[in-house]
Design an enzyme around this catalytic site. Structure first.
Site, PDB file in Angstrom:
ATOM      1  N   SER A 142      -0.797 -42.834  52.803  1.00  0.00           N
ATOM      2  CA  SER A 142      -1.166 -44.067  54.215  1.00  0.00           C
ATOM      3  C   SER A 142      -1.655 -43.673  55.226  1.00  0.00           C
ATOM      4  CB  SER A 142       0.308 -44.286  54.374  1.00  0.00           C
ATOM      5  OG  SER A 142       0.327 -45.714  55.322  1.00  0.00           O
ATOM      6  N   TYR A 156       7.936 -41.349  57.888  1.00  0.00           N
ATOM      7  CA  TYR A 156       7.733 -42.383  56.641  1.00  0.00           C
ATOM      8  C   TYR A 156       6.456 -41.157  56.749  1.00  0.00           C
ATOM      9  CZ  TYR A 156       4.481 -45.180  54.568  1.00  0.00           C
ATOM     10  OH  TYR A 156       3.486 -46.448  53.360  1.00  0.00           O
TER      11      TYR A 156
END
Ligand code: NAP
Length: 247
Positions: A142, A156
């Site tokens: 990501s 995350y």
């Protein structure tokens, strides 16, 4: 026929990747965790278009389940040519000091350990140092790994940072064994994952910060993944490809 395991392929980026992989001629193992109906829908759609697919329920953070999944697909289809480590989770937005250990462990168990376990099982079988004939792995990271996601989910973001390092390290380690390992780093993409973070409209709310002024579609990530898996990317390994509209 080439075969592929895509983790978390019942929804979002994984589902779009499964549909595109089938179009490109892969037999697709649609791994899912809880949402059997959604996984079946992906398989039915592939089969309706003349493709080959199966669903496989496995929690990728469980070693035994991952090993069983790879054993099963290998037994059914003879060989595993490709793996997409796509399954990933995030949790409610909060500041780092508020996060408990259980949450951090859940994030790392799925996003990091799950990808490690699947990649290990793939490499074991694909390596031409052993009995394999090579293969390709794409990890879904990501752009959060570059941005850090402060005040939202640094846990995350850090898990995706681990995926970036893992891609570089494993890519180099198995480069001479016929296995390419790359990653895509999606930006803000229209999927369900933002609802898990408590912000179902997150992409619309933040899209003005994206140079292209829009969120991405799951199919745009799938295109990048399938290119990295393809022979067109035959000299590409240990590489991370940003697909974020310029962010
Ligand atoms: P999503 O729509 O929330 O779908 C998540 C998928 O992962 C579902 O298929 C889910 O299965 C599966 N899954 C969750 N936990 C699992 C587990 N323990 N074992 C196996 N499968 C599991 O997510 P998405 O947005 O498509 O995200 C896919 C990947 O892209 C993730 O790695 C995410 O971090 C990354 N990413 C997404 C964005 C974005 O903006 N969407 C941006 C950057 C990176 P069930 O359906 O059975 O629950």
């Amino acid at each position: 026929m080439k075969t592929i395991i895509i983790t978390g392929a019942s929804r979002g980026i994984g589902a779009a990747t499964a549909l595109l992989a089938a179009q490109k001629g892969y037999a697709v193992c649609v791994n899912y965790f809880q949402n059997k109906t959604a996984a079946m829908k992906v398989v039915n759609s592939i089969e309706a278009n003349g493709g080959t697919a199966m669903t496989y329920q496995a929690d990728i953070s469980t070693e035994e389940a991952v090993v069983q999944m790879f054993d099963f697909v290998e037994k059914e289809w003879g060989y595993i040519d490709a793996l997409v480590n796509n399954a990933g989770i995030l949790e409610k937005q909060m500041e780092f000091w508020q996060m408990d250990l259980a949450r951090m462990e859940r994030i790392f168990a799925v996003n990091v350990m799950g990808s490690f376990l699947c990649a290990r099982e793939a490499v074991k079988r694909m390596s031409n140092k052993r009995d394999g004939k090579g293969g390709a792995i794409v990890n879904v990271s990501s752009i959060a790994s570059r941005l850090g996601s402060p005040f939202e989910y640094v846990d995350y973001a850090a898990s995706k940072g681990a995926i970036d390092s893992f891609t570089i390290g494993l890519g180099k380690e198995v480069a001479a064994e016929g296995i390419r390992v790359n990653a895509v780093r999606p930006g803000l993409i229209h999927t369900d994952i933002h609802a898990s973070g408590g912000k179902p409209n997150r992409v619309h709310e933040l899209q003005h910060h994206i140079p292209m002024k829009r969120g991405g579609e799951a199919e745009e990530i799938a295109n990048a993944i399938l290119w990295l898996l393809s022979d067109e990317a035959s000299f590409v390994t240990a590489t991370i490809l940003d697909v974020g509209g310029g962010k």
